[in-house]
Design an enzyme around this catalytic site. Structure first.
Site, PDB file in Angstrom:
ATOM      1  N   TYR A 151       0.918  -1.364   0.077  1.00 26.63           N
ATOM      2  CA  TYR A 151       0.010   0.005   0.008  1.00 26.63           C
ATOM      3  C   TYR A 151       0.877   1.279   0.035  1.00 26.63           C
ATOM      4  CZ  TYR A 151      -4.034   2.911   1.005  1.00 26.63           C
ATOM      5  OH  TYR A 151      -5.290   3.718   1.072  1.00 26.63           O
ATOM      6  N   LYS A 155       0.890   3.661  -3.290  1.00 24.67           N
ATOM      7  CA  LYS A 155       0.257   5.136  -3.206  1.00 24.67           C
ATOM      8  C   LYS A 155       1.334   5.909  -3.244  1.00 24.67           C
ATOM      9  CE  LYS A 155      -4.063   4.195  -2.292  1.00 24.67           C
ATOM     10  NZ  LYS A 155      -5.126   4.445  -3.168  1.00 24.67           N
TER      11      LYS A 155
END
Length: 279
Positions: A151, A155
């Protein structure tokens, strides 16, 4: 960006921030809203809750042909797309031990879906000389999502891609914003807290947990000012400043928070045993 009479597409629109964006865009006077998500029934329900100006469609954002078809169909129905919100996202919940399939899923949803959307919508936007791309990138894209390596990595890539788009196309009328909330009261965070996931605990301990509607309100305010980085949690700007000025000190402080949370978990009383199942 004034949302009155605008046509917007929102991926990840079945719930959470995506559905909240749809509700807020409708309140701002949008002309038409297209909500897209993997779960077609849930997306249609979310669109019905917004009202007749919204429609819900089943779309897998990791499939470029489906994203292109979504754009073509929306432009055919409404004549244009003024705003495209690349909002769909997934977490992996793990570190380097997450298998290749988990990393690939994070990469395709959190990054490539943004690339597919830009490829599909930019030609018509550039021809008109106007358009808005809102990419939901998370505070993890400017900081670190403790406990979730994929993640964090994807991101950061999403923020980098959004910045590249802004630098490349702003002078041609394309506005780009990276929406980077921290703790948001969504099923993703609730599930993490219920499971005792360290990353969810860090998020909850690092600032306020906002409702999706509060994030949507911040997004609209940021778009009205055409800000690139939209931070619904003001503290994220301070965290980012500290991280940039003193990376070692920032990491040391984050590790200290992690140690404190782990110690609190160890000191917590054990859960009571589950009652025996009835015969």
């Amino acid at each position: 960006m004034n949302l009155t009479d605008r046509v917007a597409v929102i991926t990840g629109g079945a719930g959470g921030i995506g559905a909240a964006l749809a509700r807020r865009f409708a309140a701002e006077g949008a002309a038409a809203l297209v909500l897209a998500d993997l779960d077609g029934a849930a997306t249609e329900a979310a669109a019905a809750a917004v009202g007749p100006l919204a429609r819900g469609v089943a779309v897998d954002v990791t499939d470029e042909e489906q994203v292109r078809a979504l754009v073509v169909d929306t432009e055919r129905r409404y004549g244009r797309i003024d705003v495209f919100c690349a909002n769909a996202g997934v977490s992996s919940g793990g570190g380097v031990e997450v298998d290749d399939a988990g990393w690939e899923r994070s990469w395709r949803v959190n990054v490539l879906a943004h690339v597919y959307a830009a490829r599909a919508v930019l030609p018509a936007m550039l021809a008109r000389g106007s358009g808005y791309l809102l990419h939901t990138c998370s505070a993890a894209g400017v900081l670190t999502a403790v406990g979730d390596a994929a993640y964090t990595t994807t991101k950061h890539a999403a923020v980098g891609f959004a910045e590249w788009l802004s630098v490349t196309y702003r002078d041609q009328g394309i506005r780009v914003s990276a929406l980077c909330p921290q703790g948001v009261d969504t099923p993703m965070l609730a599930a993490g807290l219920a499971a005792g996931h360290l990353g969810a605990q860090v998020i909850a301990a690092s600032g306020a947990v906002l409702s999706p509607d509060e994030v949507a309100a911040a997004a609209v305010a940021g778009m009205a000012e055409e800000r690139f980085l939209i931070l619904p949690h003001p503290e994220v700007a301070e965290y980012a400043r500290r991280r940039a000025e003193d990376p070692d000190g920032w990491q040391s402080g984050l590790r200290k928070l992690v140690r404190r949370l782990r110690a609190a978990d160890q000191d917590a009383p054990p859960l009571p045993p589950k009652p025996a199942a009835s015969p």
